[in-house]
Design an enzyme around this catalytic site. Structure first.
Site, PDB file in Angstrom:
ATOM      1  N   PHE A 159     -10.689   4.560   6.833  1.00 31.55           N
ATOM      2  CA  PHE A 159      -9.903   4.886   5.640  1.00 31.55           C
ATOM      3  C   PHE A 159     -10.490   4.128   4.434  1.00 31.55           C
ATOM      4  O   PHE A 159     -10.815   2.946   4.541  1.00 31.55           O
ATOM      5  CB  PHE A 159      -8.441   4.494   5.863  1.00 31.55           C
ATOM      6  CG  PHE A 159      -7.534   5.001   4.793  1.00 31.55           C
ATOM      7  CD1 PHE A 159      -7.168   6.337   4.756  1.00 31.55           C
ATOM      8  CD2 PHE A 159      -7.061   4.155   3.804  1.00 31.55           C
ATOM      9  CE1 PHE A 159      -6.338   6.823   3.748  1.00 31.55           C
ATOM     10  CE2 PHE A 159      -6.227   4.632   2.800  1.00 31.55           C
ATOM     11  CZ  PHE A 159      -5.870   5.970   2.769  1.00 31.55           C
ATOM     12  N   ASP A 175      -6.591  -1.964  12.155  1.00 31.59           N
ATOM     13  CA  ASP A 175      -5.649  -1.287  11.266  1.00 31.59           C
ATOM     14  C   ASP A 175      -4.842  -0.325  12.142  1.00 31.59           C
ATOM     15  O   ASP A 175      -5.391   0.622  12.718  1.00 31.59           O
ATOM     16  CB  ASP A 175      -6.423  -0.533  10.174  1.00 31.59           C
ATOM     17  CG  ASP A 175      -5.497   0.161   9.180  1.00 31.59           C
ATOM     18  OD1 ASP A 175      -4.346   0.456   9.533  1.00 31.59           O
ATOM     19  OD2 ASP A 175      -5.955   0.431   8.046  1.00 31.59           O
ATOM     20  N   TYR A 230       5.432   3.217   6.285  1.00 27.75           N
ATOM     21  CA  TYR A 230       5.974   4.512   5.818  1.00 27.75           C
ATOM     22  C   TYR A 230       5.519   5.717   6.638  1.00 27.75           C
ATOM     23  O   TYR A 230       5.925   6.836   6.362  1.00 27.75           O
ATOM     24  CB  TYR A 230       5.609   4.752   4.342  1.00 27.75           C
ATOM     25  CG  TYR A 230       4.164   4.479   3.976  1.00 27.75           C
ATOM     26  CD1 TYR A 230       3.165   5.384   4.275  1.00 27.75           C
ATOM     27  CD2 TYR A 230       3.805   3.293   3.338  1.00 27.75           C
ATOM     28  CE1 TYR A 230       1.846   5.128   3.959  1.00 27.75           C
ATOM     29  CE2 TYR A 230       2.489   3.018   3.010  1.00 27.75           C
ATOM     30  CZ  TYR A 230       1.519   3.938   3.322  1.00 27.75           C
ATOM     31  OH  TYR A 230       0.213   3.666   3.010  1.00 27.75           O
ATOM     32  N   LYS A 231       4.683   5.487   7.658  1.00 29.85           N
ATOM     33  CA  LYS A 231       4.206   6.631   8.460  1.00 29.85           C
ATOM     34  C   LYS A 231       5.130   6.824   9.661  1.00 29.85           C
ATOM     35  O   LYS A 231       6.271   7.240   9.494  1.00 29.85           O
ATOM     36  CB  LYS A 231       2.763   6.397   8.871  1.00 29.85           C
ATOM     37  CG  LYS A 231       1.800   6.282   7.677  1.00 29.85           C
ATOM     38  CD  LYS A 231       0.401   5.994   8.155  1.00 29.85           C
ATOM     39  CE  LYS A 231      -0.570   5.751   7.013  1.00 29.85           C
ATOM     40  NZ  LYS A 231      -0.780   6.920   6.169  1.00 29.85           N
ATOM     41  N   ARG A 248      -4.320  18.348   8.556  1.00 28.15           N
ATOM     42  CA  ARG A 248      -3.724  17.441   9.545  1.00 28.15           C
ATOM     43  C   ARG A 248      -2.301  17.883   9.898  1.00 28.15           C
ATOM     44  O   ARG A 248      -1.518  18.254   9.008  1.00 28.15           O
ATOM     45  CB  ARG A 248      -3.634  16.013   9.000  1.00 28.15           C
ATOM     46  CG  ARG A 248      -4.934  15.392   8.606  1.00 28.15           C
ATOM     47  CD  ARG A 248      -4.781  13.895   8.352  1.00 28.15           C
ATOM     48  NE  ARG A 248      -3.800  13.560   7.323  1.00 28.15           N
ATOM     49  CZ  ARG A 248      -3.509  12.324   6.937  1.00 28.15           C
ATOM     50  NH1 ARG A 248      -4.117  11.303   7.515  1.00 28.15           N
ATOM     51  NH2 ARG A 248      -2.619  12.101   5.995  1.00 28.15           N
TER      52      ARG A 248
HETATM   53  C1  LIG Z   1      -5.714   3.800   8.037  1.00 25.61           C
HETATM   54  C2  LIG Z   1      -4.992   3.502   6.774  1.00 25.61           C
HETATM   55  N1  LIG Z   1      -5.001   2.253   6.282  1.00 25.61           N
HETATM   56  C3  LIG Z   1      -4.343   1.949   5.136  1.00 25.61           C
HETATM   57  C4  LIG Z   1      -3.665   2.928   4.435  1.00 25.61           C
HETATM   58  C5  LIG Z   1      -2.973   2.683   3.129  1.00 25.61           C
HETATM   59  O1  LIG Z   1      -2.611   1.414   2.856  1.00 25.61           O
HETATM   60  P1  LIG Z   1      -1.614   1.087   1.651  1.00 25.61           P
HETATM   61  O2  LIG Z   1      -0.226   1.126   2.221  1.00 25.61           O
HETATM   62  O3  LIG Z   1      -2.051  -0.232   1.188  1.00 25.61           O
HETATM   63  O4  LIG Z   1      -1.749   2.144   0.599  1.00 25.61           O
HETATM   64  C6  LIG Z   1      -3.628   4.222   4.922  1.00 25.61           C
HETATM   65  C7  LIG Z   1      -2.882   5.260   4.168  1.00 25.61           C
HETATM   66  O5  LIG Z   1      -2.773   6.384   4.492  1.00 25.61           O
HETATM   67  C8  LIG Z   1      -4.309   4.526   6.118  1.00 25.61           C
HETATM   68  O6  LIG Z   1      -4.304   5.767   6.592  1.00 25.61           O
END
Ligand SMILES: Cc1ncc(COP(=O)(O)O)c(C=O)c1O
Length: 415
Positions: free
Chosen positions: A126, A195, A220-221, A374
């Site tokens: 990402f 991550d 939030y996911k 997706r």
């Molecule tokens: C793998 C991954 N890491 C990090 C993030 C985003 O991080 P942040 O909450 O800091 O915007 C996302 C957002 O979709 C993501 O898919």
């Protein structure tokens, strides 16, 4: 081929089906984007009303103590930790995933740097992970090197200080073997940062069994914490106290209310905080995490995983013939042990317009450049008939060619 009646039967006998009632889901919408933003848990409105009217409105500043606001990053963190094989007190909810990544990478660079000067990640990781890793590498005089998918192991050598990977790939849904990859990195002398943005609440994770070093992820996911919910951060206890994180704010101080001019970091996960916790967002995230924990007496994360795989298997089975006819390919691994909780399709020429046309029909997924559609298969609320109907709608969008309408090529700020 599975029929709609088969799907309806699967829903009728699905022990997890009642969990859907935990969410406010609009009628006429098939929501397959919980991998990006989880839907609204019905408990959130009342909880926020209580926090706003009673805790904030009536008890005012006293709620930092009386409502335990100060402990909320830890209490919600412990709940998330219980889904990820973290010990009590090892995981905290704070800041965003991006900021948390900066903190743990900086600590990892200090611990593991020295003669080693490479942060290794994947080219398809990402973007925020790559940008943050690049900035940490620059600050430490290190280099960020990027492996192609599948070739990480061949690049693990004596120069690598940190391996940074996203457990479930945001675009394709491909999942790394966390334990094996961590072991390979350790054998090569590197520490590993995971991550877990697309893993937490979606797939079984055991950070201790995998012997991971650091982890971060989103609220939030699949944790359903709401737009902009704070992220989380986990550090293996062996790294506590080795090195303090770079954002020395007062909330990470050992005694913030001593108001001393010198920074004395809290030992342990509390030291990874910087500023004041966002109580309203934490309260909403607490409700979101509870929707996942509600599966505990129905088989927990293992049962959620089994249903998630059954849903993604069904989607792949139904979409493949449609795809063959219309130039869509499944880019998510067919091997269930190698995928997370989403199915991704590639349509090189018109993926964006296809997704917009599908959304106009009430089937909500999303598009990720350059060519990926997706579909999140969230077992908490997705029904088997939803998958069937979504593929049916996709076939109609493709067959009718309605995606060619100009409005479906207009891009908003968010895709
Ligand atoms: C793998 C991954 N890491 C990090 C993030 C985003 O991080 P942040 O909450 O800091 O915007 C996302 C957002 O979709 C993501 O898919």
């Amino acid at each position: 081929m599975t029929t709609r009646a088969d799907c309806a039967r699967l829903d009728d006998t699905d022990a997890l089906a009642p969990l859907r009632d935990q969410f406010q889901l609009p009628d006429e919408t098939i929501y397959l984007d919980g991998n990006s933003l989880g839907p609204l848990p019905i408990t959130v409105a009342a909880r926020l009303q209580r926090v706003v009217a009673h805790e904030w409105g009536t008890n005012l500043i006293g709620s930092w103590n009386s409502a335990d606001w100060m402990r909320l990053p830890h209490t919600v963190g412990n709940k998330i930790g219980s889904l990820l094989g973290a010990g009590d007190g090892e995981l905290i909810v704070t800041d965003s995933t991006s900021v948390n990544l900066f903190k743990v990478l900086d600590v990892a660079a200090s611990i593991s740097g020295g003669a080693r000067d490479v942060i290794l990640s994947e080219r398809d990781n990402f973007p925020t992970d790559l940008y943050i890793a690049g900035s940490v590498a620059a600050a430490h005089g290190m280099t960020l090197e990027l492996a192609e998918r599948g070739s990480v192991a061949t690049m693990l050598d004596e120069r690598v200080a940190i391996l940074l990977l996203t457990h479930v790939d945001y675009r394709t849904g491909a999942m790394h073997d966390m334990a094996a990859t961590t072991a390979a990195a350790h054998a090569a002398g590197a520490v590993v940062v995971w991550d877990l943005a697309h893993s937490a609440g979606a797939v079984p994770v055991d950070l201790h069994a995998a012997d991971a070093d650091f982890a971060v992820g989103c609220g939030y996911k699949f944790l359903n914490g709401g737009p902009g919910a704070p992220g989380f951060l986990w550090v293996h206890p062996r790294h506590h106290g080795q090195q303090s994180q770079p954002l020395a704010g007062w909330m990470g101080h050992a005694a913030p209310f001593d108001f001393t001019p010198d920074y004395r970091p809290a030992i342990g996960i509390a030291g990874y905080q910087a500023g004041t916790p966002p109580i309203l967002s934490l309260a909403a995230l607490d409700c979101g995490v509870d929707t996942v924990l509600a599966a505990a007496n129905l088989g927990g994360i293992a049962a959620l995983r089994a249903k998630s795989l059954a849903l993604s298997e069904l989607l792949i089975e139904l979409v493949e013939p449609v795809g063959r006819e219309h130039g869509l390919t499944v880019v998510t691994p067919r091997d269930p042990t190698k995928r997370g909780s989403q199915v991704s399709l590639s349509h090189p020429a018109n993926g964006f317009a296809l997704m917009q046309a599908l959304i106009a029909r009430g089937v909500v997924g999303d598009f990720r450049a350059p060519d990926v559609l997706r579909f999140g298969c969230t077992p908490l609320y997705t029904r088997y008939v939803d998958i069937y109907d979504a593929v049916d709608q996709l076939a109609e969008v493709l067959g009718s060619g309605e995606w060619r309408r100009p409005e479906f090529s207009r891009r908003g700020l968010v895709t």
